[in-house]
Design a protein around this motif. Structure first.
Motif, PDB file in Angstrom:
ATOM      1  N   GLU A   1       0.835  -1.076   0.013  1.00 53.03           N
ATOM      2  CA  GLU A   1       0.026  -0.022  -0.072  1.00 53.03           C
ATOM      3  C   GLU A   1       0.743   1.390   0.140  1.00 53.03           C
ATOM      4  O   GLU A   1       0.458   2.441  -0.589  1.00 53.03           O
ATOM      5  CB  GLU A   1      -0.835   0.006   1.177  1.00 53.03           C
ATOM      6  N   ASN A   2       2.138   1.076   0.583  1.00 51.88           N
ATOM      7  CA  ASN A   2       2.690   2.240   0.809  1.00 51.88           C
ATOM      8  C   ASN A   2       4.403   2.382   0.386  1.00 51.88           C
ATOM      9  O   ASN A   2       5.136   3.114   0.782  1.00 51.88           O
ATOM     10  CB  ASN A   2       2.644   2.984   2.209  1.00 51.88           C
TER      11      ASN A   2
ATOM     12  N   GLU B   1      -3.906  10.389  -0.573  1.00 49.24           N
ATOM     13  CA  GLU B   1      -3.619  10.663  -1.996  1.00 49.24           C
ATOM     14  C   GLU B   1      -4.845  10.216  -2.796  1.00 49.24           C
ATOM     15  O   GLU B   1      -5.478   8.980  -2.171  1.00 49.24           O
ATOM     16  CB  GLU B   1      -2.738  10.329  -2.588  1.00 49.24           C
ATOM     17  N   ASP B   2      -5.095  10.704  -3.969  1.00 52.19           N
ATOM     18  CA  ASP B   2      -6.273  10.134  -4.850  1.00 52.19           C
ATOM     19  C   ASP B   2      -5.424   9.184  -5.656  1.00 52.19           C
ATOM     20  O   ASP B   2      -4.792   9.824  -6.423  1.00 52.19           O
ATOM     21  CB  ASP B   2      -6.921  11.260  -5.507  1.00 52.19           C
ATOM     22  N   ILE B   3      -5.579   7.799  -5.575  1.00 49.76           N
ATOM     23  CA  ILE B   3      -4.836   7.128  -6.379  1.00 49.76           C
ATOM     24  C   ILE B   3      -5.528   6.674  -7.790  1.00 49.76           C
ATOM     25  O   ILE B   3      -5.109   6.017  -8.432  1.00 49.76           O
ATOM     26  CB  ILE B   3      -4.504   5.615  -6.008  1.00 49.76           C
TER      27      ILE B   3
ATOM     28  N   ASP C   1      -8.555   5.363  -8.609  1.00 52.43           N
ATOM     29  CA  ASP C   1      -9.075   4.193  -8.751  1.00 52.43           C
ATOM     30  C   ASP C   1     -10.738   4.307  -8.380  1.00 52.43           C
ATOM     31  O   ASP C   1     -11.391   3.273  -8.344  1.00 52.43           O
ATOM     32  CB  ASP C   1      -8.720   2.958  -7.643  1.00 52.43           C
TER      33      ASP C   1
ATOM     34  N   THR D   1      -7.751   7.926  -0.850  1.00 51.69           N
ATOM     35  CA  THR D   1      -7.300   6.880  -0.185  1.00 51.69           C
ATOM     36  C   THR D   1      -6.347   7.194   0.861  1.00 51.69           C
ATOM     37  O   THR D   1      -5.449   8.106   0.922  1.00 51.69           O
ATOM     38  CB  THR D   1      -6.494   5.824  -1.015  1.00 51.69           C
TER      39      THR D   1
END
Length: 258
Positions: A42-43, A56-58, A60, A65
């Motif tokens: 995830e990170n 952040e907005d990934i 998806d 998120t």
């Protein structure tokens, strides 16, 4: 024989063969390993405790998120987290976003959140009350249900982790691309130990179903967290998820020595 009785029989067999109960992901050290494994995917870091402020907005279609487990503004779990935080600490820096979070739930929209939501999330992340809320919601929504179901299916620590990681990425729902649907697809191909099946065979079926679900979503089409992580442990027969562990996610290599 009932499924509960079968699970009990499997446990008794393990005890008779090894003299000890199978490894359980609720053990504090095993749980920390699970958190580090998820954080690697995830990170891109094993330091999961450094991720409370991640946001952040990934892209998806789930909005923002954020946090240690990827709470999303578009899927409801971020809303529930901020509601819990506000119940425990009224007037916190995120409380004013609750109306907006309710409106954007189920969408990818940032309406009412921008421009300062990400800044305020990072501020809240320094608060131990918010950190505990993230831990508690992670356990309530994802970790505890995944581990409980895995134990009912007679799975040891690796299987418990496979369930948990799937629930984190796909959500705990019952549709074909959520955890419930993935497990249903696996059960159609193999029986878990609690039903008299072979644990490795069943986990391979589960990981196959997980990969299919990942490939169905563009944002998740990289399946390395299965192929070069969980499948590696399974091929080595490490059903108890015992360190040392070495794996790759998205091309990056990681090791947990102990």
């Amino acid at each position: 024989m009932s499924l509960t009785a079968l699970a009990s029989s499997a446990l008794a067999l393990t005890l008779s063969l090894t003299g000890q109960a199978p490894a359980d992901l609720t053990d504090p050290h095993k749980k920390d390993i699970a958190m580090r494994l998820v954080s690697s995917a995830e990170n891109s870091s094993l330091d999961w405790k450094a991720q409370y402020g991640y946001i952040e907005d990934i892209k998806d279609d789930r909005g923002y998120t954020a946090g240690i487990i990827g709470f999303c503004s578009g899927t409801g779990d971020m809303l529930e987290l901020v509601e819990l935080y506000t119940a425990r600490k009224p007037g916190n820096v995120l409380a004013r976003y609750l109306p907006a979070l309710r409106k954007v739930n189920g969408t990818a929209s940032h309406k009412g959140l921008d421009p300062h939501f990400t800044r305020d999330w990072k501020t809240a992340a320094k608060d131990p009350v918010f950190q505990r809320a993230q831990n508690d919601e992670r356990d309530r929504v994802y970790f505890n249900p995944a581990v409980e179901q895995a134990k009912k299916d007679g799975l040891r620590a690796l299987g418990q982790f496979a369930y948990y990681d799937a629930m984190v990425m796909h959500g705990p729902g019952g549709d074909r691309l959520s955890f419930g649907g993935i497990r249903k697809s696996a059960l159609a191909k193999a029986r878990p130990p609690a039903q008299g099946g072979n644990e490795t065979t069943y986990l391979n079926a589960f990981l196959d179903a997980r990969k299919a679900a990942m490939k169905a979503e563009e944002a998740h089409e990289d399946t390395s967290r299965v192929d070069t992580a969980q499948r590696v442990f399974l091929k080595k027969g490490n059903l108890d998820l015992d360190p040392p562990l070495t794996w790759k996610v998205y091309g990056d290599s990681y090791t947990i020595k102990k």
